[in-house]
Design a protein around this motif. Structure first.
Motif, PDB file in Angstrom:
ATOM      1  N   TRP A  41       0.795  -1.186   0.029  1.00  0.00           N
ATOM      2  CA  TRP A  41      -0.135   0.196  -0.071  1.00  0.00           C
ATOM      3  C   TRP A  41       0.754   1.158  -0.033  1.00  0.00           C
ATOM      4  CZ3 TRP A  41      -1.271   3.421   4.302  1.00  0.00           C
ATOM      5  CH2 TRP A  41      -2.107   4.276   4.107  1.00  0.00           C
ATOM      6  N   CYS A  42       0.565   2.154  -0.857  1.00  0.00           N
ATOM      7  CA  CYS A  42       1.174   3.368  -1.066  1.00  0.00           C
ATOM      8  C   CYS A  42       1.052   4.284   0.349  1.00  0.00           C
ATOM      9  CB  CYS A  42       0.834   4.358  -2.414  1.00  0.00           C
ATOM     10  SG  CYS A  42       1.299   5.900  -2.299  1.00  0.00           S
ATOM     11  N   THR A  43       1.855   4.564   1.044  1.00  0.00           N
ATOM     12  CA  THR A  43       1.845   5.612   2.089  1.00  0.00           C
ATOM     13  C   THR A  43       1.941   6.978   1.787  1.00  0.00           C
ATOM     14  OG1 THR A  43       4.161   5.295   2.946  1.00  0.00           O
ATOM     15  CG2 THR A  43       2.457   3.649   3.745  1.00  0.00           C
ATOM     16  N   CYS A  44       2.655   7.372   0.809  1.00  0.00           N
ATOM     17  CA  CYS A  44       3.013   8.900   0.579  1.00  0.00           C
ATOM     18  C   CYS A  44       1.924   9.471  -0.218  1.00  0.00           C
ATOM     19  CB  CYS A  44       4.170   9.038  -0.039  1.00  0.00           C
ATOM     20  SG  CYS A  44       4.259   8.183  -1.864  1.00  0.00           S
ATOM     21  N   GLY A  45       0.930   8.787  -1.283  1.00  0.00           N
ATOM     22  CA  GLY A  45       0.266   9.266  -2.096  1.00  0.00           C
ATOM     23  C   GLY A  45       0.640   9.775  -3.276  1.00  0.00           C
ATOM     24  N   LEU A  46       1.705   9.424  -3.707  1.00  0.00           N
ATOM     25  CA  LEU A  46       2.462  10.103  -4.841  1.00  0.00           C
ATOM     26  C   LEU A  46       2.276   8.932  -5.964  1.00  0.00           C
ATOM     27  CD1 LEU A  46       5.655  11.515  -3.445  1.00  0.00           C
ATOM     28  CD2 LEU A  46       3.773  12.614  -4.372  1.00  0.00           C
ATOM     29  N   SER A  47       2.113   7.665  -5.613  1.00  0.00           N
ATOM     30  CA  SER A  47       1.965   6.602  -6.553  1.00  0.00           C
ATOM     31  C   SER A  47       1.005   6.843  -7.709  1.00  0.00           C
ATOM     32  CB  SER A  47       1.611   5.065  -5.876  1.00  0.00           C
ATOM     33  OG  SER A  47       1.817   4.277  -6.815  1.00  0.00           O
ATOM     34  N   LYS A  48       1.430   6.592  -8.892  1.00  0.00           N
ATOM     35  CA  LYS A  48       0.588   6.682  -9.942  1.00  0.00           C
ATOM     36  C   LYS A  48      -0.447   5.229 -10.045  1.00  0.00           C
ATOM     37  CE  LYS A  48       1.966  10.445 -11.318  1.00  0.00           C
ATOM     38  NZ  LYS A  48       1.877  11.394 -10.073  1.00  0.00           N
ATOM     39  N   LYS A  49      -0.173   4.371  -9.347  1.00  0.00           N
ATOM     40  CA  LYS A  49      -0.690   2.864  -9.415  1.00  0.00           C
ATOM     41  C   LYS A  49      -1.664   2.858  -7.944  1.00  0.00           C
ATOM     42  CE  LYS A  49       2.568   0.802 -12.308  1.00  0.00           C
ATOM     43  NZ  LYS A  49       3.431  -0.490 -12.625  1.00  0.00           N
ATOM     44  N   GLN A  50      -2.058   3.946  -7.648  1.00  0.00           N
ATOM     45  CA  GLN A  50      -3.004   3.835  -6.377  1.00  0.00           C
ATOM     46  C   GLN A  50      -4.158   2.835  -6.152  1.00  0.00           C
ATOM     47  OE1 GLN A  50      -2.781   5.415  -3.530  1.00  0.00           O
ATOM     48  NE2 GLN A  50      -1.036   6.745  -4.470  1.00  0.00           N
ATOM     49  N   PRO A  51      -4.309   1.786  -5.118  1.00  0.00           N
ATOM     50  CA  PRO A  51      -3.791   2.489  -4.043  1.00  0.00           C
ATOM     51  C   PRO A  51      -2.314   1.922  -3.533  1.00  0.00           C
ATOM     52  CG  PRO A  51      -5.151   0.499  -3.594  1.00  0.00           C
ATOM     53  CD  PRO A  51      -5.031   0.977  -5.246  1.00  0.00           C
ATOM     54  N   PHE A  52      -1.625   1.252  -4.621  1.00  0.00           N
ATOM     55  CA  PHE A  52      -0.581   0.492  -4.273  1.00  0.00           C
ATOM     56  C   PHE A  52       0.783   1.484  -4.650  1.00  0.00           C
ATOM     57  CE2 PHE A  52      -3.761  -2.659  -5.167  1.00  0.00           C
ATOM     58  CZ  PHE A  52      -4.080  -3.199  -3.956  1.00  0.00           C
ATOM     59  N   CYS A  53       1.743   0.936  -4.144  1.00  0.00           N
ATOM     60  CA  CYS A  53       3.251   1.553  -4.433  1.00  0.00           C
ATOM     61  C   CYS A  53       3.954   1.479  -5.562  1.00  0.00           C
ATOM     62  CB  CYS A  53       4.319   1.044  -3.475  1.00  0.00           C
ATOM     63  SG  CYS A  53       6.029   1.745  -3.467  1.00  0.00           S
ATOM     64  N   ASP A  54       4.326   2.651  -6.349  1.00  0.00           N
ATOM     65  CA  ASP A  54       5.055   2.190  -7.659  1.00  0.00           C
ATOM     66  C   ASP A  54       6.457   3.067  -7.345  1.00  0.00           C
ATOM     67  OD1 ASP A  54       4.808   5.083  -7.754  1.00  0.00           O
ATOM     68  OD2 ASP A  54       3.885   5.022  -9.582  1.00  0.00           O
ATOM     69  N   GLY A  55       6.966   3.222  -6.209  1.00  0.00           N
ATOM     70  CA  GLY A  55       8.328   3.695  -5.921  1.00  0.00           C
ATOM     71  C   GLY A  55       8.464   4.959  -5.855  1.00  0.00           C
ATOM     72  N   SER A  56       7.099   5.644  -6.128  1.00  0.00           N
ATOM     73  CA  SER A  56       7.445   7.142  -6.183  1.00  0.00           C
ATOM     74  C   SER A  56       7.728   7.853  -5.028  1.00  0.00           C
ATOM     75  CB  SER A  56       6.043   8.056  -6.698  1.00  0.00           C
ATOM     76  OG  SER A  56       5.625   7.448  -7.834  1.00  0.00           O
ATOM     77  N   HIS A  57       7.879   7.134  -3.647  1.00  0.00           N
ATOM     78  CA  HIS A  57       8.104   7.788  -2.496  1.00  0.00           C
ATOM     79  C   HIS A  57       9.644   8.088  -2.421  1.00  0.00           C
ATOM     80  CE1 HIS A  57       8.672   3.299  -2.435  1.00  0.00           C
ATOM     81  NE2 HIS A  57       9.501   3.624  -1.539  1.00  0.00           N
ATOM     82  N   ALA A  58      10.462   7.532  -3.186  1.00  0.00           N
ATOM     83  CA  ALA A  58      11.972   8.017  -3.447  1.00  0.00           C
ATOM     84  C   ALA A  58      12.174   9.338  -3.139  1.00  0.00           C
ATOM     85  CB  ALA A  58      12.459   7.528  -4.475  1.00  0.00           C
ATOM     86  N   GLY A  59      12.886   9.789  -1.987  1.00  0.00           N
ATOM     87  CA  GLY A  59      13.372  11.006  -1.737  1.00  0.00           C
ATOM     88  C   GLY A  59      12.481  11.447  -0.466  1.00  0.00           C
ATOM     89  N   THR A  60      11.612  10.625   0.165  1.00  0.00           N
ATOM     90  CA  THR A  60      10.581  11.078   0.998  1.00  0.00           C
ATOM     91  C   THR A  60      11.173  10.175   2.343  1.00  0.00           C
ATOM     92  OG1 THR A  60       8.787   9.667   0.674  1.00  0.00           O
ATOM     93  CG2 THR A  60       8.979  11.616  -0.448  1.00  0.00           C
ATOM     94  N   LYS A  61      10.441  10.386   3.473  1.00  0.00           N
ATOM     95  CA  LYS A  61      10.677   9.520   4.667  1.00  0.00           C
ATOM     96  C   LYS A  61       9.852   8.274   4.443  1.00  0.00           C
ATOM     97  CE  LYS A  61       7.450  11.386   7.885  1.00  0.00           C
ATOM     98  NZ  LYS A  61       6.956  11.486   9.187  1.00  0.00           N
ATOM     99  N   PHE A  62       8.764   8.169   3.564  1.00  0.00           N
ATOM    100  CA  PHE A  62       7.845   7.270   3.429  1.00  0.00           C
ATOM    101  C   PHE A  62       8.142   5.915   2.737  1.00  0.00           C
ATOM    102  CE2 PHE A  62       5.565  11.168   3.893  1.00  0.00           C
ATOM    103  CZ  PHE A  62       4.699  11.004   4.790  1.00  0.00           C
ATOM    104  N   ALA A  63       7.681   4.773   3.000  1.00  0.00           N
ATOM    105  CA  ALA A  63       7.766   3.563   2.448  1.00  0.00           C
ATOM    106  C   ALA A  63       6.505   2.832   2.526  1.00  0.00           C
ATOM    107  CB  ALA A  63       8.992   2.348   3.334  1.00  0.00           C
ATOM    108  N   PRO A  64       6.210   1.736   1.420  1.00  0.00           N
ATOM    109  CA  PRO A  64       5.047   1.025   1.266  1.00  0.00           C
ATOM    110  C   PRO A  64       4.831   0.291   2.544  1.00  0.00           C
ATOM    111  CG  PRO A  64       6.845   0.113   0.137  1.00  0.00           C
ATOM    112  CD  PRO A  64       7.387   1.184   0.445  1.00  0.00           C
TER     113      PRO A  64
END
Length: 111
Positions: A41-64
């Motif tokens: 599950w995407c925790t940052c809200g940046l993923s283009k494949k909501q509700p799941f992670c696509d790696g867009s959290h890179a550079g933030t404190k978030f992880a799936p």
């Protein structure tokens, strides 16, 4: 540390608004899950494949957030990223402004 959804190691670096989450959608996302499968599950809200992670959290404190289905059924995943019952919707999106989609908020901003 590697995640199945991501192309590389999790890195934590300082970026503007790295501590805020983006409201991807102001409603839950229904998804048919399969028993025994793990979902990220995407925790940052940046993923283009909501509700799941696509790696867009890179550079933030978030992880799936990993979650493994215990049954094959429909689950309603949080897309506003404000839920207290992650990764599932708890209705917090109803307390957000009508125009919240795409905007950044501190986690747990809405009680």
């Amino acid at each position: 540390e590697m995640f199945a959804c991501c192309s590389g190691p999790k890195e934590v670096v300082e970026v503007e608004n790295a501590a805020k989450v983006v409201c991807a959608k102001r409603s839950p996302i229904a998804h048919e899950v399969k028993e025994g499968e793990t979902y990220y599950w995407c925790t940052c809200g940046l993923s283009k494949k909501q509700p799941f992670c696509d790696g867009s959290h890179a550079g933030t404190k978030f992880a799936p957030q990993a979650w493994t289905a215990t049954a094959s059924e429909t689950k309603y995943f949080c897309a506003c990223k404000q839920t207290a019952g992650a990764p599932f919707c708890d209705g917090k999106h109803t307390k957000m402004p009508e125009d919240a989609e795409g905007k950044s908020f501190s986690p747990n901003s809405f009680k």
